[in-house]
Design a protein around this motif. Structure first.
Motif, mmCIF file in Angstrom:
data_model
loop_
_atom_site.group_PDB
_atom_site.id
_atom_site.type_symbol
_atom_site.label_atom_id
_atom_site.label_comp_id
_atom_site.label_asym_id
_atom_site.label_seq_id
_atom_site.Cartn_x
_atom_site.Cartn_y
_atom_site.Cartn_z
ATOM 1 N N TRP A 35 -7.203 15.466 -7.096
ATOM 2 C CA TRP A 35 -7.650 14.519 -7.809
ATOM 3 C C TRP A 35 -6.725 13.084 -7.620
ATOM 4 N N GLN A 36 -5.457 13.395 -7.616
ATOM 5 C CA GLN A 36 -4.467 12.728 -7.217
ATOM 6 C C GLN A 36 -4.408 12.573 -5.884
ATOM 7 N N LEU A 37 -4.469 13.248 -4.715
ATOM 8 C CA LEU A 37 -4.336 12.758 -3.411
ATOM 9 C C LEU A 37 -6.032 12.524 -2.981
ATOM 10 N N ILE A 38 -7.552 12.919 -4.097
ATOM 11 C CA ILE A 38 -8.787 12.124 -4.049
ATOM 12 C C ILE A 38 -8.289 11.198 -3.985
ATOM 13 N N SER A 39 -8.017 10.138 -5.200
ATOM 14 C CA SER A 39 -7.326 8.997 -6.040
ATOM 15 C C SER A 39 -6.597 8.170 -4.713
ATOM 16 N N PHE A 40 -5.655 8.853 -4.464
ATOM 17 C CA PHE A 40 -5.256 7.900 -3.208
ATOM 18 C C PHE A 40 -5.579 8.258 -1.896
ATOM 19 N N MET A 73 0.823 -1.015 0.084
ATOM 20 C CA MET A 73 0.026 0.145 -0.049
ATOM 21 C C MET A 73 0.792 1.529 0.287
ATOM 22 N N THR A 74 2.154 1.480 0.270
ATOM 23 C CA THR A 74 3.055 2.473 0.994
ATOM 24 C C THR A 74 3.326 2.891 -0.681
ATOM 25 N N LEU A 75 3.352 1.932 -1.981
ATOM 26 C CA LEU A 75 3.266 2.098 -3.072
ATOM 27 C C LEU A 75 1.950 3.600 -3.908
ATOM 28 N N LEU A 76 1.874 3.835 -3.260
ATOM 29 C CA LEU A 76 0.318 4.265 -3.491
ATOM 30 C C LEU A 76 0.690 5.677 -3.460
ATOM 31 N N ILE A 77 1.563 5.956 -2.710
ATOM 32 C CA ILE A 77 2.139 7.491 -1.666
ATOM 33 C C ILE A 77 3.369 7.769 -3.531
ATOM 34 N N LEU A 78 3.646 7.121 -3.800
ATOM 35 C CA LEU A 78 5.263 7.726 -4.399
ATOM 36 C C LEU A 78 4.803 8.662 -5.789
ATOM 37 N N ALA A 137 -7.997 2.999 1.021
ATOM 38 C CA ALA A 137 -9.466 2.673 2.191
ATOM 39 C C ALA A 137 -9.472 1.294 1.015
ATOM 40 N N VAL A 138 -9.266 1.240 -0.228
ATOM 41 C CA VAL A 138 -9.719 0.018 -0.714
ATOM 42 C C VAL A 138 -8.660 -1.247 -0.680
ATOM 43 N N ILE A 139 -8.114 -0.728 -0.949
ATOM 44 C CA ILE A 139 -6.503 -1.716 -0.322
ATOM 45 C C ILE A 139 -6.789 -2.544 0.719
ATOM 46 N N ALA A 140 -6.749 -1.227 2.280
ATOM 47 C CA ALA A 140 -7.264 -1.617 3.087
ATOM 48 C C ALA A 140 -8.304 -2.453 3.376
ATOM 49 N N MET A 141 -9.282 -2.366 2.828
ATOM 50 C CA MET A 141 -10.420 -3.275 2.497
ATOM 51 C C MET A 141 -10.141 -4.461 2.496
ATOM 52 N N MET A 163 -2.659 -1.823 -7.870
ATOM 53 C CA MET A 163 -3.293 -0.709 -7.728
ATOM 54 C C MET A 163 -3.109 0.108 -7.853
ATOM 55 N N PRO A 164 -1.593 0.324 -7.309
ATOM 56 C CA PRO A 164 -1.041 1.449 -7.152
ATOM 57 C C PRO A 164 -0.964 2.024 -8.876
ATOM 58 N N VAL A 165 -0.582 1.696 -9.290
ATOM 59 C CA VAL A 165 0.214 1.905 -11.250
ATOM 60 C C VAL A 165 -1.767 2.298 -11.230
ATOM 61 N N ALA A 166 -2.645 2.236 -11.414
ATOM 62 C CA ALA A 166 -3.792 1.801 -11.816
ATOM 63 C C ALA A 166 -4.690 3.413 -10.630
ATOM 64 N N THR A 167 -3.908 4.108 -9.977
ATOM 65 C CA THR A 167 -4.343 5.166 -8.715
ATOM 66 C C THR A 167 -3.122 6.268 -9.553
ATOM 67 N N ALA A 168 -2.346 5.646 -9.934
ATOM 68 C CA ALA A 168 -1.045 6.781 -10.671
ATOM 69 C C ALA A 168 -1.555 7.676 -12.062
#
Length: 185
Positions: free
Chosen positions: A30-35, A1-6, A40-44, A77-82
């Protein structure tokens, strides 16, 4: 999940210090909102996975490979989020990749439960709990699919369609009845 922040960390390094933090927050909202949503989704997904596997005692090859596929969807998921933060909000493919990844992850979680349901020798999970979990996985996959269709069909709604996941409880109950009805036959 930490990769989401990169991607956010990279954008901070590229920020103009003379413009200040408020400008950075505005430019990357929008990048912050998607993060936050993706976190939250990954944590779930992780919490559900943890609860399921707390009572798994043995792993078969089939279960292992379904778990590996599930993990791949989580790692993607972090790639999709980015992509959601870097590309236009009008890019349909980005929506398909982002929300589609969540559909896939939900379906792979369902596949794990199905494997466990068919192989009770692998675990001590109560059958009713497995069925409730299957209902949750089905509800989430269905709601993600509806959110994707809505995000594409009504572009102004976009990713806000993901708020449909707040209906997971009621939709889960519908799937639980269907799964229970199949069991009773």
């Amino acid at each position: 999940m930490t990769l989401l922040i990169l991607p956010l960390m990279e954008s901070v390094g590229e920020a103009d210090p003379d413009l200040g933090a408020a400008v950075w927050f505005d430019e990357h909202q929008w990048q912050l909102i998607s993060f936050v949503i993706s976190f939250a989704v990954i944590a779930m997904f992780w919490v559900n996975q943890h609860h399921l596997f707390a009572k798994v005692e043995f792993i078969s090859n089939r279960l292992l490979w379904v778990c590996v596929a599930w993990l791949l969807s989580i790692v993607w998921m972090p790639v999709a989020t980015a992509l959601t933060g870097a590309m236009s909000d009008d890019d349909v493919l980005v929506k398909v990749v982002y929300i589609g990844t969540m559909i896939l992850t939900s379906l792979l979680a369902l596949a794990q439960r199905i494997v466990l349901h068919r192989h009770p020798e692998l675990h001590s999970v109560d059958d009713a709990a497995l069925r409730r979990g299957m209902a949750v996985d089905l509800a989430m996959a269905a709601l993600f699919a509806v959110a994707l269709a809505l995000a594409i069909a009504v572009p102004v709604i976009g990713y806000f369609a993901l708020f449909l996941l707040m209906l997971t409880g009621p939709v889960r109950r519908v799937f639980a009845r269907l799964l229970g009805a199949r069991r009773a036959r």
